[in-house]
Design an enzyme around this catalytic site. Sequence first.
Site, short mmCIF file in Angstrom:
data_model
loop_
_atom_site.label_atom_id
_atom_site.label_comp_id
_atom_site.label_asym_id
_atom_site.label_seq_id
_atom_site.Cartn_x
_atom_site.Cartn_y
_atom_site.Cartn_z
CE LYS A 119 -0.29 1.98 3.51
NZ LYS A 119 -0.26 2.50 4.89
N PRO A 134 9.22 -5.73 3.36
CG PRO A 134 10.34 -3.70 3.12
CD PRO A 134 9.63 -4.75 2.35
CB ALA A 139 7.88 -2.16 11.16
N GLY A 149 5.91 1.03 6.46
CA GLY A 149 5.04 2.10 5.95
C GLY A 149 4.35 1.76 4.65
CB ILE A 150 4.71 -0.34 1.87
CG1 ILE A 150 5.69 -1.41 2.37
CG2 ILE A 150 5.48 0.86 1.33
CD1 ILE A 150 6.58 -1.98 1.28
N GLY A 151 2.26 -1.02 4.53
CA GLY A 151 1.07 -1.79 4.90
C GLY A 151 1.18 -3.28 4.73
N GLY A 152 2.37 -3.85 4.80
CA GLY A 152 2.51 -5.29 4.59
C GLY A 152 1.59 -6.11 5.47
CB SER A 163 -2.73 -3.36 6.68
OG SER A 163 -2.28 -2.70 7.83
CB ALA A 164 -1.31 -5.88 2.22
CG ASP A 210 -3.27 1.61 7.19
OD1 ASP A 210 -4.01 2.60 7.34
OD2 ASP A 210 -2.02 1.68 7.13
O1 C5P Z 1 -4.70 0.34 13.56
P1 C5P Z 1 -3.27 -0.04 13.61
O2 C5P Z 1 -2.99 -1.12 14.62
O3 C5P Z 1 -2.66 -0.35 12.27
O4 C5P Z 1 -2.48 1.26 14.11
C1 C5P Z 1 -1.23 1.20 14.73
C2 C5P Z 1 -1.06 2.44 15.61
O5 C5P Z 1 -0.92 3.60 14.79
C3 C5P Z 1 -2.22 2.74 16.52
O6 C5P Z 1 -2.09 2.06 17.74
C4 C5P Z 1 -2.12 4.24 16.71
O7 C5P Z 1 -1.14 4.54 17.69
C5 C5P Z 1 -1.58 4.71 15.38
N1 C5P Z 1 -2.64 5.19 14.47
C6 C5P Z 1 -3.25 6.41 14.72
N2 C5P Z 1 -4.23 6.86 13.88
C7 C5P Z 1 -4.59 6.14 12.80
C8 C5P Z 1 -3.98 4.90 12.51
C9 C5P Z 1 -3.01 4.44 13.38
O8 C5P Z 1 -2.93 7.09 15.69
N3 C5P Z 1 -5.54 6.62 11.99
#
Ligand code: C5P
Length: 305
Positions: free
Chosen positions: A19, A110, A112, A114-117, A119-120, A152
């Site tokens: 992503k 990779p 953590a 930033g490309i949503g691995g 979540s994808a 995400d």
């Molecule tokens: O939802 P997810 O577990 O992917 O988010 C990881 C962390 O990123 C959350 O615990 C939160 O600290 C932060 N986050 C946020 N606002 C968002 C998405 C994520 O603060 N819209």
Amino acid sequence: MTIDAGIAGFALTRVAPAKINLALHVVGQRADGYHLLESLVTFADAGDRIGFSVSAEDCFTLSGRFSTDLQEADAAGNLVLKARDLLRAYLAERGIQAGPVHLHLEKNLPVASGIGGGSADAAATLLGLLELWGVPVDHSGLEEIALKLGADVPMCLEGRPLIARGIGEDIEPLSEFPSFPMLIVNPRKAVSTPVIFRMLTSKTNPPLVMPPGRRDWIETLKGLRNDLEPPALGLEPEIAAVSRALAETGASFVRMSGSGASCFALFANTDARDAAADILSTRNPSWYVLSCSSIGGKADDHDRN
Ligand code: C5P
């Protein structure tokens, strides 16, 4: 978890595409601490792959370049297994028994980064299991499960250009969005998303405004931002080196994705992208360089059940 030979031989395989946040504006914060975003998102035509087969008992195997990084992470935090368990519980509440499965994750992206691995992977697991099990779950039910897995994950169910609002769950698909030759580059420095959000100095930044009518997308992107870039640069200075190296290749556009540290570059054509990939990989052998294209949006893709 075991490292396994590979994804061959599974009844079903799905790609979990990377992503890319082409822009990410932080426009507010909810009482529970989650941030309100307005993000222009697209996906790569490459990513992790997940294999699905019916099995005598539940099992999970791993392969791929970044499988070791995932193994080192907490097994309970594995979003593939969490997705399987949440979907199964959702079905059980509705009287549907979902049998044991063998899931295989080929971890090509990779961790953590930033490309949503993750979540994808979660989104692809939900979609793959629905197909394997042959069970009906409507789109709103699926989005509800996805959001429980992470902010995400609902957008990753879409896998095509979109604007996400709210904490990421309010999704507007974009039709007629172009495909770009793209490079994704990561300096192999893991970045913690919650840490980056906590470092934000302003939580109420100007909204993401899309100009009306026909657009020059590169010019549009230049007028937008990633508000997570300043804190991420503060935490991980090598992001600036990646960004600079990409810009020096003559890319049309360069920005950091998500909370970093991956940066992406868009190119006018595949030759320019491939030449840039060669230069970057040679000069920076420790960096992760993914040569791909972003997925375009099509008006006729809009129907969904
Ligand atoms: O939802 P997810 O577990 O992917 O988010 C990881 C962390 O990123 C959350 O615990 C939160 O600290 C932060 N986050 C946020 N606002 C968002 C998405 C994520 O603060 N819209």
